[in-house]
Write an enzyme that holds these catalytic residues in place. Structure first.
Site, PDB file in Angstrom:
ATOM      1  CG  ASP A 189      38.540  42.716  40.879  1.00 65.42           C
ATOM      2  OD1 ASP A 189      39.609  42.743  40.255  1.00 65.42           O
ATOM      3  OD2 ASP A 189      37.844  41.682  41.007  1.00 65.42           O
ATOM      4  CD  GLU A 274      43.713  44.118  37.291  1.00 63.17           C
ATOM      5  OE1 GLU A 274      44.691  43.359  37.242  1.00 63.17           O
ATOM      6  OE2 GLU A 274      42.613  43.778  37.778  1.00 63.17           O
ATOM      7  CG  ASP A 355      35.867  38.810  42.738  1.00 62.02           C
ATOM      8  OD1 ASP A 355      36.905  38.490  42.129  1.00 62.02           O
ATOM      9  OD2 ASP A 355      34.764  38.264  42.540  1.00 62.02           O
TER      10      ASP A 355
END
Length: 398
Positions: A189, A274, A355
């Site tokens: 992340d 992502e 996170d």
């Protein structure tokens, strides 16, 4: 493990003589001129509903050299000029394939100053590189050796905005071999407080390279703003000072990302990231500077080609996947999650670091997408345009 055919660009800095710098500057200008003239000719033909291909622009180049006005095009090596036409052809191929926008004209001040030479335009002997139209080799700083027995297929010479000269040699590197398979998989992340948060719980600090040099950069930019506009020597010196600070920031950022992504690829068999639309995110004026300094787009591209080199897998989870709002323990979905919320407690009683929880959810979603047979960019490869994550959740239970 058998070696795979990997072409790598080995980039070196070099220090040209005054004559070499003048020759290369003329070549850069001629390359830009030929590219723009060919683009104008193809654009005019397109307006007449005609198509002009590479062969036709090559014939135009021959005729341009015969004119008195453009006779200077024959004073530089013809190889970079032909390569400029090939680059234009590649740009139109991308446009007609709907993978890129319509080609744009090159600017004298803003466009990259470069020239590409194929094998007929350079010579390498005894570890020295000599370009066409030059009587002596380039003074290259060989910071690392070329692969043993490597023969460059192309050589690209460029000059950046800070005035530094670089030569990039493209050649096959037989030393790149797939790494032994690993059992580890990691979800990643990206963030601003911490550059990366891994599903393993590790947090990697954000170096904030631009912030470290912000005072020096602001001072140099103020000095530049006080110089009279034009091509004066003082303004040129001030501009170079600003460019050198930007180059220092960029070099440190690139070096850090290369080291970081290489470690992640070597340690893990599968990396799940992502698929963020950074281009849209930087439109937020409050976060644009911090996001640009974090270089999320660059971080996205580096693991992909390194994973292809070393036999690893990179999975990009759909950008609409609610990784931050989803409880990794029970699967409950929170209604909202402002950026100011860094820790939150689910109804099941589990307290999450925002996170770390997102990284764990990305890993789970990425592995599920891999089971579905998704690729690196699932939202672009699926026939119906849906992401692999969405497809997985929409499938009916047997």
């Amino acid at each position: 493990m058998t070696a795979i055919q990997v072409k790598r660009a080995f980039k070196y800095r070099f220090y040209p003589t005054d004559a070499q710098a003048a020759e290369l500057s003329r070549t850069f200008g001629c390359v830009r001129k030929v590219y723009n003239m060919a683009l104008a000719a193809r654009t005019e033909a397109w307006a007449r509903q005609e198509r002009v291909n590479y062969n036709q622009t090559s014939a135009m180049l021959t005729e341009w050299k015969k004119t008195e006005e453009l006779a200077y095009l024959g004073e530089v090596s013809a190889v970079p000029l032909q390569q400029a036409l090939r680059h234009l052809q590649a740009a139109f191929t991308g446009f007609f394939g709907k993978r890129a926008k319509y080609p744009r004209f090159k600017s004298r001040k803003k466009s990259r100053r470069s020239a590409e030479y194929t094998t007929s335009g350079f010579r390498i002997r005894d570890g020295q590189l000599t370009l066409a139209k030059m009587d002596r080799p380039l003074d290259i700083v060989w910071s690392r050796p070329l692969p043993e027995g490597a023969s460059p297929s192309t050589v690209t010479v460029s000059q950046d905005s800070a005035g530094r000269w670089f030569v990039s040699m493209l050649c096959e590197d037989p030393s790149v071999r797939p790494l032994p398979a690993a059992d580890a998989a990691v979800g990643i992340d990206v963030g601003l407080d911490h550059l990366l948060t891994l599903s393993t719980g590790e947090k990697i600090a954000n170096p904030r390279h631009e912030r470290k040099d912000r005072a020096r950069l602001a001072r140099a930019q103020r000095e530049l703003s006080r110089k009279a506009r034009g091509d004066g020597a003082n303004r040129c010196k001030a501009r170079l000072k600003v460019a050198r600070i930007h180059a220092r920031i960029t070099d440190r950022r690139r070096d850090h990302l290369h080291k970081l992504t290489t470690r992640l690829v070597c340690e893990n068999q599968t990396l799940v990231i992502e698929d963020l639309t950074v281009r849209n995110m930087v439109k937020n004026r409050s976060l644009a500077r911090a996001i640009s300094d974090a270089a999320w787009s660059q971080f996205r591209s580096l693991p992909e080609y390194k994973a292809a080199w070393y036999g690893r897998e990179v999975i990009a989870v759909d950008r609409f996947f609610p990784s931050s709002r989803l409880c990794s323990a029970c699967g409950a979905l929170a209604e909202s999650m402002p950026l100011s919320v860094r820790t939150w407690t689910c109804a099941c009683g589990t307290t999450h670091d925002r996170d770390a929880n997102a990284a764990e959810n990305l890993l789970a979603a990425g592995l599920a997408a891999s089971v579905c047979g998704a690729g690196v960019r699932p939202q672009r490869r699926t026939p119906d345009g849906q992401s692999a994550t969405k497809q997985k959740t929409s499938q009916r239970e047997p």
